[in-house]
Design a protein around this motif. Structure first.
Motif, PDB file in Angstrom:
ATOM      1  N   ILE A  84     -12.318 -16.629 -27.292  1.00  0.00           N
ATOM      2  CA  ILE A  84     -13.655 -15.890 -28.758  1.00  0.00           C
ATOM      3  C   ILE A  84     -12.910 -16.403 -29.505  1.00  0.00           C
ATOM      4  O   ILE A  84     -13.703 -16.934 -30.346  1.00  0.00           O
ATOM      5  N   ALA A  85     -11.142 -16.953 -29.191  1.00  0.00           N
ATOM      6  CA  ALA A  85     -11.364 -16.669 -30.795  1.00  0.00           C
ATOM      7  C   ALA A  85     -10.773 -17.995 -30.963  1.00  0.00           C
ATOM      8  O   ALA A  85     -10.531 -18.888 -31.801  1.00  0.00           O
ATOM      9  N   ARG A  86     -10.639 -18.458 -29.663  1.00  0.00           N
ATOM     10  CA  ARG A  86     -10.659 -20.228 -29.651  1.00  0.00           C
ATOM     11  C   ARG A  86     -11.822 -21.301 -30.621  1.00  0.00           C
ATOM     12  O   ARG A  86     -11.638 -21.784 -30.553  1.00  0.00           O
ATOM     13  N   GLY A  87     -12.736 -20.146 -29.492  1.00  0.00           N
ATOM     14  CA  GLY A  87     -13.636 -20.529 -30.034  1.00  0.00           C
ATOM     15  C   GLY A  87     -14.382 -20.565 -31.895  1.00  0.00           C
ATOM     16  O   GLY A  87     -15.026 -21.589 -32.460  1.00  0.00           O
ATOM     17  N   LEU A  88     -13.851 -19.506 -31.980  1.00  0.00           N
ATOM     18  CA  LEU A  88     -14.543 -19.323 -33.426  1.00  0.00           C
ATOM     19  C   LEU A  88     -13.439 -20.204 -34.123  1.00  0.00           C
ATOM     20  O   LEU A  88     -13.571 -20.786 -35.750  1.00  0.00           O
ATOM     21  N   ASP A  89     -12.210 -20.392 -34.133  1.00  0.00           N
ATOM     22  CA  ASP A  89     -10.209 -21.260 -35.175  1.00  0.00           C
ATOM     23  C   ASP A  89     -11.458 -22.519 -34.655  1.00  0.00           C
ATOM     24  O   ASP A  89     -11.106 -23.090 -36.252  1.00  0.00           O
ATOM     25  N   LYS A  90     -12.076 -23.388 -34.407  1.00  0.00           N
ATOM     26  CA  LYS A  90     -13.325 -24.413 -34.959  1.00  0.00           C
ATOM     27  C   LYS A  90     -13.999 -24.472 -35.848  1.00  0.00           C
ATOM     28  O   LYS A  90     -14.117 -25.401 -36.865  1.00  0.00           O
ATOM     29  N   GLN A  91     -14.242 -23.360 -36.676  1.00  0.00           N
ATOM     30  CA  GLN A  91     -14.823 -22.919 -37.389  1.00  0.00           C
ATOM     31  C   GLN A  91     -14.185 -22.121 -38.797  1.00  0.00           C
ATOM     32  O   GLN A  91     -14.928 -21.678 -39.711  1.00  0.00           O
ATOM     33  N   VAL A 278     -12.848 -16.364 -17.481  1.00  0.00           N
ATOM     34  CA  VAL A 278     -13.119 -15.529 -18.157  1.00  0.00           C
ATOM     35  C   VAL A 278     -13.086 -16.006 -19.322  1.00  0.00           C
ATOM     36  O   VAL A 278     -13.955 -16.027 -21.009  1.00  0.00           O
ATOM     37  N   MET A 279     -12.281 -17.567 -20.225  1.00  0.00           N
ATOM     38  CA  MET A 279     -11.833 -17.966 -20.751  1.00  0.00           C
ATOM     39  C   MET A 279     -12.813 -18.879 -21.154  1.00  0.00           C
ATOM     40  O   MET A 279     -13.404 -18.736 -22.757  1.00  0.00           O
ATOM     41  N   SER A 280     -13.168 -19.347 -20.705  1.00  0.00           N
ATOM     42  CA  SER A 280     -14.570 -20.161 -21.260  1.00  0.00           C
ATOM     43  C   SER A 280     -15.502 -19.562 -21.515  1.00  0.00           C
ATOM     44  O   SER A 280     -16.301 -19.698 -22.129  1.00  0.00           O
TER      45      SER A 280
END
Length: 317
Positions: A84-91, A278-280
């Motif tokens: 989730i954090a990796r996905g949010l970091d992009k924005q 899970v990470m995906s």
């Protein structure tokens, strides 16, 4: 560092125009938007995320609510949070972890990610005003991301049949929730397509419960049986009971779990399991919620990720 004024000068437009391109690109023409973007690239200018959020009346914060008890010894939720954090970091969004639903509305956030929601929670979910995305299947129309549970157990059951186990028994979780229905459906449909009768036993998702069940019913299980389990926890209990009773794994009995995050690897022998990505899953959750926020809460639908069957020591090679 380049400033907003520098970009305006490079593009030969006003600072107001640059601000509009950054915060409200739908309000400008495509030619003007490209002119400003090219100027930003030339000057290596990056908009200040806090200023942009303020202009859009946003907080750049997402809250993640966990509505179930978690085992802190397992890395499942750590992997999910990292995704989730990796996905949010992009924005450039921040993530706030919440464990008490009564505190979900305390402070501001642009949207919610929620895991562990059950059918009984639907009325409460309807009252939430912010955009939300669930982690886990549901039948009430909420946007969600999950593993393809039905496909996972279809893969597990087909694998057990391919390894020539004559009897395939499903050890399920005693919850009346969509993810469990989907897992059972994958098992049932596969057996029926092969002219076999399903056998399902449901119990609490605890290894000592499944271990006790196998102990108590040991005489009912013939050799050449494979137990397809709805979780790795249940599968570990089944493995322990079989070995304690002198059963041979994988020659006489096979065991297949579901999750593939941690317990499958510490089991002895290591579990054959349906592994979730899970990470995906976490990244997809973040992307869906951010898309929903950008689209003013518009419906996003569902995303089902394909799991992977990982063969290890509890099934025949």
């Amino acid at each position: 560092m380049a400033t907003l004024s520098d970009v305006a000068k490079e593009a030969n437009v006003s600072k107001m125009t640059v601000s509009r391109v950054i915060n409200h690109p739908e309000q400008v023409t495509e030619d003007l938007r490209l002119l400003v973007i090219n100027a930003m690239k030339t000057l290596n200018y990056r908009p200040n995320s806090a200023a942009k959020a303020l202009a859009q009346n946003r907080t750049n914060v997402v809250k993640f609510l966990i509505l179930e008890d978690i085992d802190t010894t397992e890395p499942y939720y750590m992997n999910l949070l990292f995704g989730i954090a990796r996905g949010l970091d992009k924005q450039q969004y921040a993530l706030q972890l919440i464990s008490d639903r009564d505190k979900l509305n305390a402070g501001n956030a642009d949207g919610y990610l929620i895991t562990g929601a059950r059918t009984k929670d639907s009325e409460w979910l309807d009252q939430l005003e912010k955009p939300l995305v669930l982690y886990g299947e549901n039948r009430y129309g909420y946007d969600f991301v999950d593993t393809d549970n039905k496909l996972g157990e279809t893969m597990a059951t087909e694998y057990a049949l391919a390894k020539n186990y004559q009897s395939i028994i499903f050890i399920g979780i005693d919850v009346k929730e969509p993810f469990e229905y989907s897992r059972e459906a994958g098992y049932i449909n596969t057996l029926q397509q092969n002219g076999l009768l399903p056998r399902i036993h449901r119990m609490a998702n605890r290894s000592h419960i499944s271990q006790g069940f196998i102990n108590d019913h040991w005489a009912e299980f013939a050799r050449n049986t494979c137990f397809v389990c709805a979780s790795d926890r249940l599968a570990i209990g089944v493995v322990r009971a079989i070995l304690a009773k002198g059963g041979r794994i994988p020659d006489d009995f096979g065991v297949i779990g579901h999750d593939g995050v941690f317990l499958d690897q510490v089991s002895n022998p290591q579990l054959t399991t349906v592994q979730q990505q899970v990470m995906s899953l976490g990244e997809h959750l973040a992307r869906m919620l951010l898309s929903k926020i950008d689209q003013s809460g518009a419906q996003q639908g569902e995303v089902l990720l394909t799991p992977q069957l990982v063969a290890r020591g509890t099934t025949r090679p």
